[in-house]
Every structure is written in C-alpha cells, then in structure tokens.
Design a protein around this motif. Structure first.
Motif, PDB file in Angstrom:
ATOM      1  N   GLY A 280      -7.158  -2.754   0.518  1.00 49.55           N
ATOM      2  CA  GLY A 280      -6.046  -1.748   0.147  1.00 49.55           C
ATOM      3  C   GLY A 280      -5.740  -0.886   1.193  1.00 49.55           C
ATOM      4  O   GLY A 280      -4.707  -0.408   1.544  1.00 49.55           O
ATOM      5  N   ALA A 281      -6.970  -0.242   2.326  1.00 50.18           N
ATOM      6  CA  ALA A 281      -6.632   0.829   3.095  1.00 50.18           C
ATOM      7  C   ALA A 281      -5.698   0.145   4.231  1.00 50.18           C
ATOM      8  O   ALA A 281      -4.702   0.698   4.736  1.00 50.18           O
ATOM      9  N   LEU A 282      -6.259  -1.073   4.848  1.00 48.99           N
ATOM     10  CA  LEU A 282      -5.546  -1.517   5.996  1.00 48.99           C
ATOM     11  C   LEU A 282      -4.117  -2.138   5.633  1.00 48.99           C
ATOM     12  O   LEU A 282      -3.113  -2.087   6.389  1.00 48.99           O
ATOM     13  N   ALA A 283      -3.962  -2.579   4.113  1.00 47.50           N
ATOM     14  CA  ALA A 283      -2.708  -3.106   3.866  1.00 47.50           C
ATOM     15  C   ALA A 283      -1.789  -1.833   3.934  1.00 47.50           C
ATOM     16  O   ALA A 283      -0.327  -1.827   4.127  1.00 47.50           O
ATOM     17  N   ASN A 284      -2.072  -0.685   3.275  1.00 48.17           N
ATOM     18  CA  ASN A 284      -1.560   0.431   3.274  1.00 48.17           C
ATOM     19  C   ASN A 284      -1.154   0.859   4.836  1.00 48.17           C
ATOM     20  O   ASN A 284      -0.092   1.498   5.237  1.00 48.17           O
ATOM     21  N   LEU A 285      -2.121   0.716   5.535  1.00 49.79           N
ATOM     22  CA  LEU A 285      -1.847   1.177   7.051  1.00 49.79           C
ATOM     23  C   LEU A 285      -0.765   0.422   7.637  1.00 49.79           C
ATOM     24  O   LEU A 285       0.121   0.977   8.316  1.00 49.79           O
ATOM     25  N   VAL A 286      -0.934  -0.724   7.506  1.00 46.53           N
ATOM     26  CA  VAL A 286       0.441  -1.707   7.779  1.00 46.53           C
ATOM     27  C   VAL A 286       1.887  -1.128   7.280  1.00 46.53           C
ATOM     28  O   VAL A 286       2.804  -1.157   8.159  1.00 46.53           O
ATOM     29  N   ALA A 287       1.662  -1.074   6.006  1.00 47.45           N
ATOM     30  CA  ALA A 287       2.970  -0.482   5.458  1.00 47.45           C
ATOM     31  C   ALA A 287       3.534   0.667   5.974  1.00 47.45           C
ATOM     32  O   ALA A 287       4.708   0.706   5.873  1.00 47.45           O
ATOM     33  N   LEU A 288       2.522   1.733   6.384  1.00 52.44           N
ATOM     34  CA  LEU A 288       3.193   2.692   7.006  1.00 52.44           C
ATOM     35  C   LEU A 288       3.954   2.214   8.233  1.00 52.44           C
ATOM     36  O   LEU A 288       5.080   3.212   8.344  1.00 52.44           O
ATOM     37  N   GLY A 289       3.782   1.462   8.814  1.00 54.88           N
ATOM     38  CA  GLY A 289       4.735   0.816   9.988  1.00 54.88           C
ATOM     39  C   GLY A 289       5.824   0.213   9.426  1.00 54.88           C
ATOM     40  O   GLY A 289       6.999  -0.006  10.182  1.00 54.88           O
ATOM     41  N   ALA A 290       5.549  -0.671   8.389  1.00 50.57           N
ATOM     42  CA  ALA A 290       6.563  -1.795   8.089  1.00 50.57           C
ATOM     43  C   ALA A 290       7.630  -0.907   7.148  1.00 50.57           C
ATOM     44  O   ALA A 290       8.837  -1.461   7.417  1.00 50.57           O
ATOM     45  N   ILE A 291       7.451   0.033   6.407  1.00 46.54           N
ATOM     46  CA  ILE A 291       8.311   0.309   5.506  1.00 46.54           C
ATOM     47  C   ILE A 291       9.828   1.095   6.304  1.00 46.54           C
ATOM     48  O   ILE A 291      10.928   0.838   6.145  1.00 46.54           O
ATOM     49  N   PRO A 292       9.471   1.901   7.343  1.00 46.98           N
ATOM     50  CA  PRO A 292      10.587   2.413   8.326  1.00 46.98           C
ATOM     51  C   PRO A 292      11.461   1.525   8.747  1.00 46.98           C
ATOM     52  O   PRO A 292      12.543   1.609   9.172  1.00 46.98           O
ATOM     53  N   LEU A 293      10.643   0.041   9.429  1.00 54.86           N
ATOM     54  CA  LEU A 293      11.281  -0.633  10.089  1.00 54.86           C
ATOM     55  C   LEU A 293      12.235  -1.490   9.144  1.00 54.86           C
ATOM     56  O   LEU A 293      13.426  -1.805   9.649  1.00 54.86           O
ATOM     57  N   TRP A 294      11.889  -1.813   7.881  1.00 59.54           N
ATOM     58  CA  TRP A 294      12.778  -2.361   6.937  1.00 59.54           C
ATOM     59  C   TRP A 294      13.837  -1.532   6.827  1.00 59.54           C
ATOM     60  O   TRP A 294      14.963  -2.074   6.600  1.00 59.54           O
ATOM     61  N   GLY A 342       1.404  -5.017   2.532  1.00 63.07           N
ATOM     62  CA  GLY A 342       1.654  -4.261   3.900  1.00 63.07           C
ATOM     63  C   GLY A 342       3.028  -4.462   4.292  1.00 63.07           C
ATOM     64  O   GLY A 342       3.680  -3.894   5.032  1.00 63.07           O
ATOM     65  N   VAL A 343       3.479  -6.188   4.310  1.00 62.04           N
ATOM     66  CA  VAL A 343       4.557  -6.616   5.073  1.00 62.04           C
ATOM     67  C   VAL A 343       5.768  -6.699   4.047  1.00 62.04           C
ATOM     68  O   VAL A 343       6.787  -6.422   4.107  1.00 62.04           O
ATOM     69  N   VAL A 344       5.478  -7.871   3.070  1.00 60.71           N
ATOM     70  CA  VAL A 344       6.325  -8.500   2.169  1.00 60.71           C
ATOM     71  C   VAL A 344       6.868  -7.303   1.413  1.00 60.71           C
ATOM     72  O   VAL A 344       8.112  -7.039   1.099  1.00 60.71           O
ATOM     73  N   TYR A 345       6.089  -6.811   0.529  1.00 59.70           N
ATOM     74  CA  TYR A 345       6.178  -5.786  -0.523  1.00 59.70           C
ATOM     75  C   TYR A 345       7.088  -4.741  -0.015  1.00 59.70           C
ATOM     76  O   TYR A 345       7.956  -3.834  -0.386  1.00 59.70           O
ATOM     77  N   SER A 346       6.731  -4.291   1.404  1.00 66.61           N
ATOM     78  CA  SER A 346       7.395  -2.995   2.033  1.00 66.61           C
ATOM     79  C   SER A 346       8.917  -3.243   2.152  1.00 66.61           C
ATOM     80  O   SER A 346       9.609  -2.310   2.229  1.00 66.61           O
ATOM     81  N   ALA A 347       9.261  -4.465   2.259  1.00 62.13           N
ATOM     82  CA  ALA A 347      10.739  -4.672   2.289  1.00 62.13           C
ATOM     83  C   ALA A 347      11.684  -3.874   1.142  1.00 62.13           C
ATOM     84  O   ALA A 347      12.559  -3.299   1.308  1.00 62.13           O
ATOM     85  N   ALA A 348      10.987  -4.235  -0.072  1.00 65.02           N
ATOM     86  CA  ALA A 348      11.688  -3.525  -1.068  1.00 65.02           C
ATOM     87  C   ALA A 348      11.305  -2.178  -1.364  1.00 65.02           C
ATOM     88  O   ALA A 348      12.106  -1.406  -1.755  1.00 65.02           O
ATOM     89  N   ASN A 349       9.899  -2.036  -1.289  1.00 63.07           N
ATOM     90  CA  ASN A 349       9.495  -0.587  -1.272  1.00 63.07           C
ATOM     91  C   ASN A 349      10.229   0.442  -0.388  1.00 63.07           C
ATOM     92  O   ASN A 349      10.462   1.684  -0.590  1.00 63.07           O
ATOM     93  N   GLY A 350      10.676  -0.098   0.901  1.00 65.66           N
ATOM     94  CA  GLY A 350      11.348   0.895   1.954  1.00 65.66           C
ATOM     95  C   GLY A 350      12.725   1.117   1.823  1.00 65.66           C
ATOM     96  O   GLY A 350      13.233   2.064   2.211  1.00 65.66           O
ATOM     97  N   VAL A 351      13.409   0.164   0.964  1.00 69.80           N
ATOM     98  CA  VAL A 351      14.770   0.170   1.047  1.00 69.80           C
ATOM     99  C   VAL A 351      15.193   0.852  -0.662  1.00 69.80           C
ATOM    100  O   VAL A 351      16.137   1.460  -0.434  1.00 69.80           O
ATOM    101  N   TRP A 352      14.424   0.727  -1.450  1.00 68.57           N
ATOM    102  CA  TRP A 352      14.895   1.186  -2.761  1.00 68.57           C
ATOM    103  C   TRP A 352      15.202   2.496  -2.787  1.00 68.57           C
ATOM    104  O   TRP A 352      16.048   3.040  -3.665  1.00 68.57           O
TER     105      TRP A 352
END
Length: 446
Positions: A280-294, A342-352
C-alpha cells in the motif's frame, strides 16, 4: 462577467493548503482502515468468533461512509453560504478531535459492549468531517486555478489524500511489527494520538487562505444564496446523479486498502502485516506522481477520456491484484498492486475533482460535490463489508470480490459517457447547460 484573476501566487497557495490539509485529514481517516483490518477485531470485538469479529470491525469502517451524506447536506449548505475557507478549517478540527478520542477509548475487556459503541460514535464524527473536506478543498482550488489548468491544480486535493494514506501506512508499519501484547495494549493507540499535531498544523495552514475570487464576486453581485440545496436539486439534479454514480469508483480504494489487506494477512494466504502494508505504501507513493500527470493530461485532452481509462481499467486491474494475492507470490502482489492502485486507479482519482466540480455553478458547487460524492462514497465504504460476506465463510473467494468490485465500476463508466466535456469552459460559465464546448480562455499565470 469574467471572473477576476486570483491574487499572485494564490492558486499555488490554495493547492498547497489543499494538499497538506487533505494529507493530514486523510491520515486520520485511513489509519482507522488499517486498524479495522488488523487490530480492532481483537480489541473491540468478541475474540471467540474471529470471523464475526472481523466482519463487525470492517462494518465500523463503513459507518463513517454512512454518516458522510448527512454531513454533506449540512456542510454543503453552509459552504455555499459562508464560503469554502470556513468549512475547510472546521472539518480539519473535527477530524483531529474525533481521531484523537479513538486512541483514548477503553477496550472490550475494560468496559464490555460499550467499547464498540463509543468506537462507532467517534467513527461517525470522522465521517461527518470527511463529508466536507474534499468538496471544500476542491472548490477552493478549482476557483483559484487558472482556467486552463483547473485539472492540475484540483488534483492536489486527491494527491494529498493519497499522501495521507501513505503517511498512515508508514506509521502503521512499525506499529504492526510490535509484539502482539504491546500492539494490542498501547501500540495501536499511538497513530491516533498523533492527530493532535495534525489538527494544529492544518489549522495554521488553512487559516491563511483567502476566499476565492469567483465566490467573492458571486456573493457581491447576487448576494448569499439562502437555500443552495433547492437550487441544486432544481437545476443540477442530473449532475448530482452523475457524481453519485461516478463516486462509486472509490470502491476500488476501499477494497484495496481494507479488504485486500485483511484477506492477504488471513490464514488462507498468510502474508505478513508489514509486507502488505508496504504494498500500500509503495502504491500510494507512485500515485503521488501519477495523479497530477493524469490531471495535466485531462487539461489537454479532456476529463472524460482520462476518467474513463481509470474507471474501466480499475475493473480489470482489481482481478489481477486479488488473483496475485491468492497465489501468495509477493513480488507479483507488489507489482500488480502498484499498477492497479498507483497507476490505473489514479487516472480516475486525479481527474474527478475537476470533472465533478466543473458540472456545477459557483453558487452550488460545494453542495453539489459534497452531496454527490458522499452518497456514492457511502456505498463504497460498505463495499468492504459486502466483500467480507461475498468472500464466503473462509473469506478466500477473491474472484467473487473482484467481480463485485468490477460491477461497481460500471456506474462510473456510464456517468462519464453521459457527462458534458468541460475542460475548455471558462470558470465563470461552469454549470451553464446551454452549450457544450467553449473556446479555451487565454492562459492566466499562477
């Protein structure tokens, strides 16, 4: 009338305040999820029936989501009347207080059935706080943001949420490694006590924010909206329904964060608590970068295609992740967990945050986002409880849980396919239903 430009640097300050405030607030919210999966069945419920104790503990996780729609109506109403800033400060204080009190609660061995009752009451307060947090922070950042970068700036609220989840996970890793006698007596309380610092830091940061120019202009020209909910249901009822359907995507987060953690550490799989917390920690770390990119991509190509990638992709990715857990292959679990969450879910999570917020006009934006998201999130919160039942008496039917999670991704797909594209609509014209696309406004510096 064009919206006045935000003061120099204010969009960045608003985004930073949203990020830090959301990170600190959702640190509080998510440490409960870890504790509900790993600790509370032994501390607050009957240890003689472990399966029922786990089910009841996961149900208390969902209680906060049931309280969130109630808080959304209350906080949404006052947020559109009094402003975004006041609600942001209030929610942070309430979350910090209720979380600290959880760390002070007596256990079942000390006071019997009163212990889980008190736990539920504190969890309800957490839910009420969370109901206004994201909607107020999203409204604040969206209304301060340059028109052509609303996706990027509003994404800081959600990357802050992921940051809070990361912080909660990192705090729980050493706690979960304690010997059981220390873990169950005092160790689990420490992460909850730290919420005092959360409240103080967040209060100082958010008190320095200025109210948004578009909200100030709206109140100056039209006055305070007396009954935002009436206007919302009269003019934006279809958008509220879209947001409710879209918010079901949060089921992916709750299944990943709570049920999958409980399943992986159960006797049927046997993974260690610490190793799964690191996933969970590493997935969230990746999400921190993926969310603003998406989110930045959505400023260029639109909200709908990026959100669709996250919603449809999450349905597939959850199958792969839960299957990996069933194999007990830790490297596979780690890789697929990072990809799925970290990657796929972040696409929706970063845009909503921008996608939902742009559906509403300024006078009802906070109400629309709060009510729509929190009703959807209420279903997502109890998805963990349903998953525990669907998984069967041994709690190991991962394929049924994956299918259930995929089914909950269908309404978000429908919502995005029926929604308007709004990424080029000027801020002052958001919520108008007369047309589709508008000419992209000139870039305004932050």
């Amino acid at each position: 009338m064009p919206v006045p430009a935000a003061p120099p640097g204010q969009p960045k300050k608003a985004a930073l305040a949203a990020w830090i405030g959301s990170a600190l607030e959702y640190y509080d919210f998510f440490i409960y999820g870890s504790a509900a999966a790993l600790i509370f069945p032994d501390v607050f419920f009957d240890e003689s029936d472990p399966a029922t104790a786990t089910l009841l503990s996961l149900a208390t996780f969902g209680v906060a989501y049931a309280a969130r729609p109630v808080g959304a109506f209350f906080l949404g109403h006052y947020g559109d009347r009094l402003g975004r800033k006041k609600i942001m400060v209030f929610t942070l204080i309430l979350m910090g207080l209720s979380t600290f009190l959880i760390g002070c609660l007596p256990t079942r061995d000390q006071v019997g059935t009163l212990a889980p009752v008190l736990l539920v009451l504190c969890r309800v307060l957490q839910g009420i706080s969370a109901a206004g947090e994201q909607a107020s922070a999203n409204s604040m950042t969206l209304e301060h943001a340059p028109p052509d970068r609303r996706g990027f700036f509003t994404s800081f609220t959600l990357s802050g949420t992921q940051g809070g989840q990361l912080l909660a996970t990192l705090v729980f890793i050493p706690v979960a490694a304690l010997p059981d006698d220390q873990l169950l007596s005092w160790g689990w309380r420490v992460p909850f006590w730290l919420s005092v610092a959360v409240a103080v830091v967040g209060f100082v940061i958010r008190r320095r924010l200025e109210e948004t120019p578009v909200f100030a202009q709206q109140t100056a020209s039209e006055g305070v909206v007396r009954m935002p909910l009436v206007i919302l249901m009269r003019e934006h009822w279809a958008d509220v329904l879209r947001v409710i359907a879209g918010a079901l995507i949060a089921s992916v987060s709750t299944i990943f964060t709570v049920w999958a953690l409980s399943y992986a550490t159960s006797d049927s799989v046997g993974m260690s608590r610490s190793s799964m917390l690191w996933v969970g920690a590493l997935a969230n770390l990746v999400a921190l970068g993926a969310i603003p990119l998406w989110a930045t991509l959505s400023d260029r190509v639109g909200r709908r295609p990026v959100y669709l990638i996250g919603a449809a992709g999450s349905a597939v990715a959850m199958f792969a992740y839960l299957w990996a857990i069933s194999t007990g292959n830790y490297p596979l679990i780690l890789v697929l967990g990072i990809v799925a969450f970290g990657v796929v879910y972040s696409a929706a999570n970063g845009v909503w945050p921008s996608f939902y917020g742009e559906m509403f006009s300024t006078r009802v934006r906070l109400s629309g986002m709060a009510i729509g998201t929190q009703i959807g999130f209420a279903v997502a919160g109890f998805a963990v409880t349903f998953a525990a039942q669907i998984a069967g008496p041994d709690g190991d039917d991962w394929s049924a849980v994956a299918l259930f999670t995929a089914a909950l991704c269908v309404p978000p797909v429908i919502a995005v396919l029926t929604a308007r594209e709004t990424h080029t609509v000027p801020t002052e014209r958001l919520g108008e239903h007369g047309g589709r696309e508008e000419t992209r406004p000139e870039k305004v510096s932050a």
